[in-house]
Design an enzyme around this catalytic site. Structure first.
Site, PDB file in Angstrom:
ATOM      1  N   LYS A  70       0.840  -1.522   0.095  1.00  0.00           N
ATOM      2  CA  LYS A  70      -0.007   0.172   0.036  1.00  0.00           C
ATOM      3  C   LYS A  70       1.067   1.038  -0.102  1.00  0.00           C
ATOM      4  O   LYS A  70       0.415   2.123   0.569  1.00  0.00           O
ATOM      5  CB  LYS A  70      -0.831  -0.200   1.181  1.00  0.00           C
ATOM      6  CG  LYS A  70      -1.791  -0.626   1.695  1.00  0.00           C
ATOM      7  CD  LYS A  70      -2.814  -1.675   0.039  1.00  0.00           C
ATOM      8  CE  LYS A  70      -2.651  -2.734  -0.643  1.00  0.00           C
ATOM      9  NZ  LYS A  70      -2.868  -2.518  -1.762  1.00  0.00           N
ATOM     10  N   THR A  85       2.925   0.619  -4.653  1.00  0.00           N
ATOM     11  CA  THR A  85       3.185  -0.880  -5.945  1.00  0.00           C
ATOM     12  C   THR A  85       2.149  -0.830  -7.216  1.00  0.00           C
ATOM     13  O   THR A  85       3.510  -0.313  -8.115  1.00  0.00           O
ATOM     14  CB  THR A  85       3.029  -1.245  -4.922  1.00  0.00           C
ATOM     15  OG1 THR A  85       3.501  -1.584  -4.141  1.00  0.00           O
ATOM     16  CG2 THR A  85       3.702  -2.879  -5.513  1.00  0.00           C
ATOM     17  N   THR A  86       1.492  -0.249  -6.979  1.00  0.00           N
ATOM     18  CA  THR A  86       0.791  -0.928  -8.557  1.00  0.00           C
ATOM     19  C   THR A  86       1.557   0.440  -9.213  1.00  0.00           C
ATOM     20  O   THR A  86       1.548   0.469 -10.488  1.00  0.00           O
ATOM     21  CB  THR A  86      -0.736  -0.601  -8.553  1.00  0.00           C
ATOM     22  OG1 THR A  86      -1.067  -1.401  -6.834  1.00  0.00           O
ATOM     23  CG2 THR A  86      -1.264  -1.233  -9.239  1.00  0.00           C
ATOM     24  N   HIS A 128       7.520  -7.129  -1.501  1.00  0.00           N
ATOM     25  CA  HIS A 128       6.968  -6.205  -0.692  1.00  0.00           C
ATOM     26  C   HIS A 128       8.369  -7.722   0.649  1.00  0.00           C
ATOM     27  O   HIS A 128       8.555  -6.718   1.819  1.00  0.00           O
ATOM     28  CB  HIS A 128       6.104  -7.767   0.130  1.00  0.00           C
ATOM     29  CG  HIS A 128       5.169  -6.813  -0.699  1.00  0.00           C
ATOM     30  ND1 HIS A 128       5.061  -4.889  -0.951  1.00  0.00           N
ATOM     31  CD2 HIS A 128       3.996  -6.944  -0.661  1.00  0.00           C
ATOM     32  CE1 HIS A 128       3.655  -5.032  -1.827  1.00  0.00           C
ATOM     33  NE2 HIS A 128       3.214  -6.140  -1.633  1.00  0.00           N
ATOM     34  N   SER A 132      -4.774   2.858   3.755  1.00  0.00           N
ATOM     35  CA  SER A 132      -4.799   2.239   3.012  1.00  0.00           C
ATOM     36  C   SER A 132      -5.026   0.644   3.051  1.00  0.00           C
ATOM     37  O   SER A 132      -5.583  -0.041   2.703  1.00  0.00           O
ATOM     38  CB  SER A 132      -4.206   2.403   2.018  1.00  0.00           C
ATOM     39  OG  SER A 132      -3.940   2.074   0.844  1.00  0.00           O
ATOM     40  N   TYR A 171       5.862   8.325  -1.988  1.00  0.00           N
ATOM     41  CA  TYR A 171       5.002   8.719  -2.548  1.00  0.00           C
ATOM     42  C   TYR A 171       3.951   9.975  -2.704  1.00  0.00           C
ATOM     43  O   TYR A 171       3.895  10.174  -3.924  1.00  0.00           O
ATOM     44  CB  TYR A 171       3.653   8.034  -1.511  1.00  0.00           C
ATOM     45  CG  TYR A 171       2.390   7.284  -2.513  1.00  0.00           C
ATOM     46  CD1 TYR A 171       1.275   6.656  -3.069  1.00  0.00           C
ATOM     47  CD2 TYR A 171       1.397   8.492  -1.944  1.00  0.00           C
ATOM     48  CE1 TYR A 171       0.431   6.370  -3.870  1.00  0.00           C
ATOM     49  CE2 TYR A 171      -0.158   8.686  -2.801  1.00  0.00           C
ATOM     50  CZ  TYR A 171      -0.894   7.150  -2.948  1.00  0.00           C
ATOM     51  OH  TYR A 171      -1.939   7.460  -3.923  1.00  0.00           O
ATOM     52  N   ARG A 228      -7.834   2.968  -4.057  1.00  0.00           N
ATOM     53  CA  ARG A 228      -9.098   3.368  -3.063  1.00  0.00           C
ATOM     54  C   ARG A 228      -9.699   4.986  -3.597  1.00  0.00           C
ATOM     55  O   ARG A 228     -10.003   5.575  -4.642  1.00  0.00           O
ATOM     56  CB  ARG A 228      -9.203   2.524  -1.615  1.00  0.00           C
ATOM     57  CG  ARG A 228      -9.638   2.487  -1.161  1.00  0.00           C
ATOM     58  CD  ARG A 228      -9.228   2.688   0.337  1.00  0.00           C
ATOM     59  NE  ARG A 228      -8.361   3.222   0.829  1.00  0.00           N
ATOM     60  CZ  ARG A 228      -8.370   4.403   1.439  1.00  0.00           C
ATOM     61  NH1 ARG A 228     -10.020   4.686   2.146  1.00  0.00           N
ATOM     62  NH2 ARG A 228      -7.635   5.118   2.099  1.00  0.00           N
TER      63      ARG A 228
HETATM   64  P1  A3P Z   1      -5.232   3.660  -0.488  1.00  0.00           P
HETATM   65  O1  A3P Z   1      -5.525   3.536  -0.238  1.00  0.00           O
HETATM   66  O2  A3P Z   1      -5.087   5.528   0.295  1.00  0.00           O
HETATM   67  O3  A3P Z   1      -6.708   5.523  -2.069  1.00  0.00           O
HETATM   68  P2  A3P Z   1      -0.004  -0.592  -3.682  1.00  0.00           P
HETATM   69  O4  A3P Z   1      -0.594   0.097  -5.063  1.00  0.00           O
HETATM   70  O5  A3P Z   1       1.144  -0.854  -3.091  1.00  0.00           O
HETATM   71  O6  A3P Z   1      -0.818  -2.042  -2.874  1.00  0.00           O
HETATM   72  O7  A3P Z   1      -0.927   0.841  -2.563  1.00  0.00           O
HETATM   73  C1  A3P Z   1      -2.082   1.130  -3.355  1.00  0.00           C
HETATM   74  C2  A3P Z   1      -2.306   2.206  -3.111  1.00  0.00           C
HETATM   75  O8  A3P Z   1      -1.661   2.974  -4.397  1.00  0.00           O
HETATM   76  C3  A3P Z   1      -3.868   2.642  -2.705  1.00  0.00           C
HETATM   77  O9  A3P Z   1      -3.758   4.185  -2.461  1.00  0.00           O
HETATM   78  C4  A3P Z   1      -4.586   3.237  -3.751  1.00  0.00           C
HETATM   79  O10 A3P Z   1      -5.866   3.763  -4.349  1.00  0.00           O
HETATM   80  C5  A3P Z   1      -3.259   3.965  -4.444  1.00  0.00           C
HETATM   81  N1  A3P Z   1      -2.601   3.763  -5.882  1.00  0.00           N
HETATM   82  C6  A3P Z   1      -3.272   3.177  -6.639  1.00  0.00           C
HETATM   83  N2  A3P Z   1      -2.856   3.277  -7.964  1.00  0.00           N
HETATM   84  C7  A3P Z   1      -2.083   4.943  -7.722  1.00  0.00           C
HETATM   85  C8  A3P Z   1      -2.082   5.914  -8.988  1.00  0.00           C
HETATM   86  N3  A3P Z   1      -1.300   5.496 -10.298  1.00  0.00           N
HETATM   87  N4  A3P Z   1      -1.365   6.581  -8.272  1.00  0.00           N
HETATM   88  C9  A3P Z   1      -1.684   7.506  -7.506  1.00  0.00           C
HETATM   89  N5  A3P Z   1      -1.947   5.983  -5.688  1.00  0.00           N
HETATM   90  C10 A3P Z   1      -2.341   4.951  -6.930  1.00  0.00           C
END
Ligand code: A3P
Length: 302
Positions: free
Chosen positions: A48, A51-52, A111, A141, A200, A266
């Site tokens: 969270k 990563t994505t 991770h 998150s 981030y 989210r």
């Molecule tokens: P929130 O739950 O605060 O919205 P990960 O990718 O490490 O699993 O993290 C997920 C978090 O990154 C979530 O945060 C998600 O909404 C956010 N997220 C996913 N894609 C994103 C993007 N392209 N740009 C910014 N935030 C992103």
């Protein structure tokens, strides 16, 4: 040593870190069998932390001459399929998969704490990109994510007060968060050509300069011509929360039958913790961060 995480999943303690039992075996397989190549790029994060987003950006940067932006595989495949996790995908149920034919540069995510990475990642000239996030947002998150994805729960989830208390004790997946972050932070200070350390919040604040930095670090810097053509903006736009979360491929399906694709998107904002945490919680974590990060040079704006 074992504990229940706040969502009811089992955690095991290994070399000072709390790891999800679910991922422990594949993590060990990766640790023992992964052979890094000098051209590899390893993305490392606490869950969270972006990563994505980082997967989408690095894939797009590395493959910008392979796929025109309007034919990017991100339109038909999720960032998590294009850049698999070592423990959650590549070594999931496979002790020693053949990765020789994965096209270079191979990009993998993990991770794993720095100290637990496969030795060959430390020994080879491959590069590591770490992204972290303000722990308050990361906690909020992660809590949403774990409660949304019902992953082999063995107990009922704890309420937010108890969950936060465990988080502050360092008992959470990949925790303690301060040790996870400091492992990569110190490695970055020691060898900035090996480890790029991102936040981030910095990507949210100025994506253009961060995308440039990532591309240079990966060995794929943008040419003057590419910059003038607006390629950095195109990639940043494609990988933005607004864009990725709207793609049909991210709106359905799941990974390994466990994690819903939608659960990776989210709010995508900085500071959502203000909607979930009490002033006392914030005070506690501020003090904790002050003590853990003191003299390290690592800081988060809260
Ligand atoms: P929130 O739950 O605060 O919205 P990960 O990718 O490490 O699993 O993290 C997920 C978090 O990154 C979530 O945060 C998600 O909404 C956010 N997220 C996913 N894609 C994103 C993007 N392209 N740009 C910014 N935030 C992103």
């Amino acid at each position: 040593e074992q504990r229940m995480n706040w969502d009811g999943q089992r955690l095991v303690k290994y070399k000072g870190f709390w790891l999800l039992q679910l991922l422990f075996r594949p993590m060990l397989s990766a640790h023992n069998n992964f052979r890094a190549k000098a051209t590899d790029v390893i993305l490392s994060t606490m869950p969270k932390s972006g990563t994505t987003w980082l997967k989408a950006l690095t894939f797009s940067i590395a493959n910008r001459n392979v796929f025109p932006i309007d034919q990017t595989p991100l339109l038909t495949s999720t960032p998590h399929m294009l850049v698999p996790f070592l423990e959650f995908n590549v070594y999931w149920g496979q002790e020693n998969p053949d990765l020789e034919n994965v096209p270079c540069p191979r990009i993998f995510a993990t991770h794993m704490p720095f100290e637990i990475l496969p030795d060959s990642i430390h020994e080879s000239d491959c590069r590591i990109i770490y992204i972290c996030r303000n722990p308050l947002d990361q906690f909020v998150s992660h809590r949403h994510f774990l409660l949304e994805n019902k992953i082999e729960k063995e107990a009922d989830p704890l309420d937010i007060d108890e969950a936060f208390d465990m988080f502050c004790q360092g008992i959470h997946p990949c925790g303690p968060f301060w040790d996870h972050m400091l492992g990569y932070w110190n490695a970055h200070l020691e060898n900035p050509r090996k480890v790029l350390f991102l936040k981030y919040e910095d990507l949210k604040e100025d994506i253009t300069s961060q995308v440039k930095k990532i591309a240079e670090f990966m060995g794929f810097p943008f040419s003057q011509e590419e910059e003038e053509q607006g390629l950095i903006d195109q990639i940043s736009g494609l990988c933005s929360f607004e864009s990725l979360s709207k793609l049909a491929v991210n709106k359905t399906g799941n990974i390994n039958g466990i994690v819903k694709n939608t659960s990776f998107f989210r709010k995508g904002q900085v500071g959502d913790w203000t909607n979930h945490l009490t002033p006392a919680m914030v005070e506690r974590i501020k003090k904790l961060m002050d003590s853990k990060f003191r003299n390290s040079g690592l800081m988060f704006k809260i």
